[in-house]
Write an enzyme that holds these catalytic residues in place. Structure first.
Site, PDB file in Angstrom:
ATOM      1  N   ASN A   7      32.554  28.756  37.729  1.00 57.80           N
ATOM      2  CA  ASN A   7      31.489  28.197  36.652  1.00 57.80           C
ATOM      3  C   ASN A   7      32.574  28.408  35.239  1.00 57.80           C
ATOM      4  O   ASN A   7      32.582  29.366  34.700  1.00 57.80           O
ATOM      5  CB  ASN A   7      30.437  29.376  36.409  1.00 57.80           C
ATOM      6  CG  ASN A   7      29.375  28.758  35.260  1.00 57.80           C
ATOM      7  OD1 ASN A   7      29.412  28.054  34.545  1.00 57.80           O
ATOM      8  ND2 ASN A   7      28.200  29.709  35.252  1.00 57.80           N
ATOM      9  N   ARG A  91      29.782  24.633  39.202  1.00 63.77           N
ATOM     10  CA  ARG A  91      28.278  24.541  38.386  1.00 63.77           C
ATOM     11  C   ARG A  91      28.638  23.630  37.157  1.00 63.77           C
ATOM     12  O   ARG A  91      29.579  23.506  36.659  1.00 63.77           O
ATOM     13  CB  ARG A  91      28.199  25.900  37.943  1.00 63.77           C
ATOM     14  CG  ARG A  91      26.980  25.516  36.876  1.00 63.77           C
ATOM     15  CD  ARG A  91      26.462  26.886  36.466  1.00 63.77           C
ATOM     16  NE  ARG A  91      25.061  26.688  35.518  1.00 63.77           N
ATOM     17  CZ  ARG A  91      24.887  26.861  34.468  1.00 63.77           C
ATOM     18  NH1 ARG A  91      25.891  27.793  33.535  1.00 63.77           N
ATOM     19  NH2 ARG A  91      23.834  26.951  33.695  1.00 63.77           N
ATOM     20  N   HIS A 180      18.172  24.731  34.776  1.00 60.62           N
ATOM     21  CA  HIS A 180      18.001  25.988  35.846  1.00 60.62           C
ATOM     22  C   HIS A 180      17.639  25.336  36.994  1.00 60.62           C
ATOM     23  O   HIS A 180      16.746  25.846  37.812  1.00 60.62           O
ATOM     24  CB  HIS A 180      16.975  26.897  35.295  1.00 60.62           C
ATOM     25  CG  HIS A 180      17.125  27.668  34.061  1.00 60.62           C
ATOM     26  ND1 HIS A 180      16.271  27.816  33.016  1.00 60.62           N
ATOM     27  CD2 HIS A 180      18.240  28.054  33.662  1.00 60.62           C
ATOM     28  CE1 HIS A 180      16.926  28.716  32.311  1.00 60.62           C
ATOM     29  NE2 HIS A 180      18.376  28.728  32.574  1.00 60.62           N
ATOM     30  N   ARG A 241      16.542  31.393  21.239  1.00 59.26           N
ATOM     31  CA  ARG A 241      16.243  29.828  20.961  1.00 59.26           C
ATOM     32  C   ARG A 241      14.614  29.802  20.754  1.00 59.26           C
ATOM     33  O   ARG A 241      13.812  30.583  21.291  1.00 59.26           O
ATOM     34  CB  ARG A 241      16.544  29.119  22.230  1.00 59.26           C
ATOM     35  CG  ARG A 241      17.846  28.610  22.556  1.00 59.26           C
ATOM     36  CD  ARG A 241      18.205  28.018  23.776  1.00 59.26           C
ATOM     37  NE  ARG A 241      19.238  28.559  24.658  1.00 59.26           N
ATOM     38  CZ  ARG A 241      19.287  28.524  25.915  1.00 59.26           C
ATOM     39  NH1 ARG A 241      18.743  27.655  26.688  1.00 59.26           N
ATOM     40  NH2 ARG A 241      20.511  28.838  26.568  1.00 59.26           N
ATOM     41  N   GLY A 331      16.853  37.303  34.803  1.00 59.96           N
ATOM     42  CA  GLY A 331      16.997  38.778  34.409  1.00 59.96           C
ATOM     43  C   GLY A 331      15.652  39.662  33.772  1.00 59.96           C
ATOM     44  O   GLY A 331      15.226  40.635  34.312  1.00 59.96           O
ATOM     45  N   VAL A 332      14.840  38.819  32.773  1.00 60.70           N
ATOM     46  CA  VAL A 332      13.753  39.191  32.652  1.00 60.70           C
ATOM     47  C   VAL A 332      12.502  39.060  33.649  1.00 60.70           C
ATOM     48  O   VAL A 332      11.921  40.227  33.909  1.00 60.70           O
ATOM     49  CB  VAL A 332      13.216  38.546  31.152  1.00 60.70           C
ATOM     50  CG1 VAL A 332      11.782  39.124  30.963  1.00 60.70           C
ATOM     51  CG2 VAL A 332      14.307  38.716  30.154  1.00 60.70           C
ATOM     52  N   GLU A 334      12.811  39.133  36.838  1.00 61.33           N
ATOM     53  CA  GLU A 334      13.098  40.035  37.966  1.00 61.33           C
ATOM     54  C   GLU A 334      12.735  41.485  37.657  1.00 61.33           C
ATOM     55  O   GLU A 334      12.464  42.357  38.276  1.00 61.33           O
ATOM     56  CB  GLU A 334      14.310  39.775  38.654  1.00 61.33           C
ATOM     57  CG  GLU A 334      14.429  38.590  39.237  1.00 61.33           C
ATOM     58  CD  GLU A 334      15.946  38.149  39.855  1.00 61.33           C
ATOM     59  OE1 GLU A 334      16.934  39.265  40.099  1.00 61.33           O
ATOM     60  OE2 GLU A 334      16.475  37.138  39.466  1.00 61.33           O
ATOM     61  N   GLU A 385      22.157  31.411  42.136  1.00 57.11           N
ATOM     62  CA  GLU A 385      22.817  30.159  41.702  1.00 57.11           C
ATOM     63  C   GLU A 385      24.058  30.016  42.613  1.00 57.11           C
ATOM     64  O   GLU A 385      24.075  29.079  43.191  1.00 57.11           O
ATOM     65  CB  GLU A 385      22.895  29.820  40.240  1.00 57.11           C
ATOM     66  CG  GLU A 385      21.478  29.912  39.801  1.00 57.11           C
ATOM     67  CD  GLU A 385      21.194  29.754  38.157  1.00 57.11           C
ATOM     68  OE1 GLU A 385      21.181  28.862  37.557  1.00 57.11           O
ATOM     69  OE2 GLU A 385      21.449  30.804  37.794  1.00 57.11           O
TER      70      GLU A 385
HETATM   71  P1  AMP Z   1      19.890  36.510  32.852  1.00 59.28           P
HETATM   72  O1  AMP Z   1      20.095  35.213  31.601  1.00 59.28           O
HETATM   73  O2  AMP Z   1      19.278  35.967  33.985  1.00 59.28           O
HETATM   74  O3  AMP Z   1      21.092  37.103  33.168  1.00 59.28           O
HETATM   75  O4  AMP Z   1      18.971  37.337  32.057  1.00 59.28           O
HETATM   76  C1  AMP Z   1      19.609  38.129  30.954  1.00 59.28           C
HETATM   77  C2  AMP Z   1      18.345  39.096  30.161  1.00 59.28           C
HETATM   78  O5  AMP Z   1      17.686  39.819  31.181  1.00 59.28           O
HETATM   79  C3  AMP Z   1      18.992  39.889  29.384  1.00 59.28           C
HETATM   80  O6  AMP Z   1      19.133  39.565  28.040  1.00 59.28           O
HETATM   81  C4  AMP Z   1      17.758  40.693  29.298  1.00 59.28           C
HETATM   82  O7  AMP Z   1      16.899  40.671  28.283  1.00 59.28           O
HETATM   83  C5  AMP Z   1      17.019  40.693  30.576  1.00 59.28           C
HETATM   84  N1  AMP Z   1      16.621  42.029  31.290  1.00 59.28           N
HETATM   85  C6  AMP Z   1      17.968  42.464  32.076  1.00 59.28           C
HETATM   86  N2  AMP Z   1      17.413  43.732  32.457  1.00 59.28           N
HETATM   87  C7  AMP Z   1      16.030  44.080  32.317  1.00 59.28           C
HETATM   88  C8  AMP Z   1      15.232  44.784  32.487  1.00 59.28           C
HETATM   89  N3  AMP Z   1      15.328  45.859  33.239  1.00 59.28           N
HETATM   90  N4  AMP Z   1      14.017  44.596  31.627  1.00 59.28           N
HETATM   91  C9  AMP Z   1      13.696  43.630  30.897  1.00 59.28           C
HETATM   92  N5  AMP Z   1      14.919  42.738  30.811  1.00 59.28           N
HETATM   93  C10 AMP Z   1      16.008  42.659  31.137  1.00 59.28           C
END
Ligand code: AMP
Length: 404
Positions: A7, A91, A180, A241, A331-332, A334, A385
């Site tokens: 990536n 990617r 996505h 954003r 991230g959020v 899950e 991914e």
């Molecule tokens: P991603 O773009 O999928 O890597 O998600 C990143 C975002 O996931 C981070 O900016 C956090 O805001 C969120 N994140 C990661 N772990 C947690 C958690 N345990 N609780 C809430 N948000 C989380």
């Protein structure tokens, strides 16, 4: 049967090396600060301490060479020789209308990705640097590209066209593409497999809620609509954003605040969303913590964020005339127990019932968080991914239908 997944960004390059006989990650890592002073290579192998190397890496070809050196390093490496890499998958963010699926790279594919630079000026040129860098280092190894937009190419015109003069679509291809796609494709198939059903039998709303966030309506296994648009700015409120807004705000704010185009672009992409409303952070963990400590702006940011997701779920349930599965990923999606709870609280009219105890369970596996009697299955599905890129690359380059 090893596949290297790349990536490439403008100053970074992430990699994962898969053994496709059992789909395990042999090593992963990233090169940061390419072209700057003190570039950093971080290399991770399960069960071993991480390796961190600081050096001068001026461009992507040198970065790929460093990665290959590390993968074959006598002490830190996992391969005997570079020849043990059978294929490389990249990617690529934007495939425009040209790419409906992953493809092997050839001169025509490269020319087409170049033609699409206009649509993703921050991403596609960097991906091309990654492709050329691998080509320079591994000239005989087949490379494949997996596009973030490809999965959404099944959207009907009523979903992808904007209600603006059609000349803008005909001349400049201004339309919704969605992003996505690799993730929505992967998690929706995982969800169907978890439920023991065919994707074709399901109406799924997939919520990829990470730093960037999008919802997708997946009707009978195909993307029917999605919240991101011509660029990843449209749709949900995100970390930094804005998501949806009245387009008339742009000239109005430019006029009142004497902003340039690039300033307003930066405001909407980098200084909006959770960060702007909470006044604190783009990270959901910090926003939730501040909310629990009584911060009113953090509470408002959380409410707005959840409300937007709920609105899109309702819209997509209407778009598909029903919903069988609601899934959360990234991230959020899950990890945030309170966010899933808040989103689902307003969806009981769909016969959707969250099970609070199941929602609290933390696990890296696909799991059901709805109650047994819920008419909609609510699932948490970890996205991957890189694995999907490795699978597509393997299938195209090596597998039964592959060229070698
Ligand atoms: P991603 O773009 O999928 O890597 O998600 C990143 C975002 O996931 C981070 O900016 C956090 O805001 C969120 N994140 C990661 N772990 C947690 C958690 N345990 N609780 C809430 N948000 C989380």
């Amino acid at each position: 049967m090893n596949v290297l997944v790349i990536n490439a960004g403008s100053s970074s390059l992430k990699y994962q090396l898969y053994d496709m006989t059992n789909e395990t990650v042999l090593a992963k890592g990233r090169v940061e600060r390419i072209g700057m002073e003190s570039s950093i290579l971080t290399h991770e192998v399960e069960g071993e301490p991480d390796v961190r190397e600081v050096s001068e890496i001026l461009e992507h070809t040198a970065a790929v060479r460093k990665v290959l050196d590390m993968l074959t390093h006598p002490k830190f490496g996992v391969l005997r020789a570079i020849g043990d890499i059978q294929a490389v998958g990249h990617r690529v963010v934007h495939g425009g209308e040209s790419f409906h699926e992953s493809v092997l790279i050839d001169a025509d594919v490269k020319a087409e990705i170049r033609r699409l630079f206009d649509l993703a000026p921050l991403h596609n040129p960097a991906h091309m640097m990654g492709i050329l860098a691998v080509e320079a280092n591994l000239p005989d190894v087949p490379q494949a590209v997996v596009f973030d937009t490809a999965f959404h190419q099944t959207m009907p015109p009523a979903s992808y066209l904007y209600a603006i003069p059609t000349v803008l679509y005909r001349k400049h291809k201004i339309r919704r593409y969605g992003f996505h796609g690799t993730s929505h494709d992967y998690v929706s198939k995982q969800a169907a497999a978890f439920l023991g059903k065919a994707p074709e039998a399901l109406k799924i709303v997939s919520c990829h809620i990470g730093n960037g966030a999008s919802c997708a309506a997946i009707l009978h296994g195909k993307s029917y609509d999605t919240s991101m648009g011509m660029t990843p700015l449209e749709g949900l409120m995100m970390g930094t954003r804005s998501g949806d807004l009245d387009p008339a705000i742009v000239p109005f704010a430019m006029n009142k605040e004497e902003l340039t185009l690039s300033e307003v672009n930066s405001m909407l992409n980098k200084h909006s969303g959770l960060l702007a409303i909470s006044g604190l952070s783009s990270d959901m963990r910090e926003v939730v913590q501040a909310m629990e400590e009584g911060s009113e702006p953090a509470k408002l940011a959380f409410e707005m964020y959840a409300y937007r997701i709920r609105k899109y779920i309702g819209a997509y349930a209407a778009a598909m005339n029903g919903i069988d599965v609601l899934l959360f990923t990234a991230g959020v999606g899950e990890n945030s127990v309170p966010l899933r709870k808040r989103v689902c609280e307003g969806l009981t009219f769909l016969g959707l019932e969250l099970d609070d105890a199941r929602n609290e369970v933390r696990s890296g596996e696909t799991r059901r968080v709805s109650a047994d009697g819920s008419q909609v299955d609510v699932l948490v599905v970890p996205t991957n991914e890189e694995l999907l890129i490795a699978r597509d690359t393997y299938r195209l380059a090596i597998g039964p239908k592959g060229k070698r």
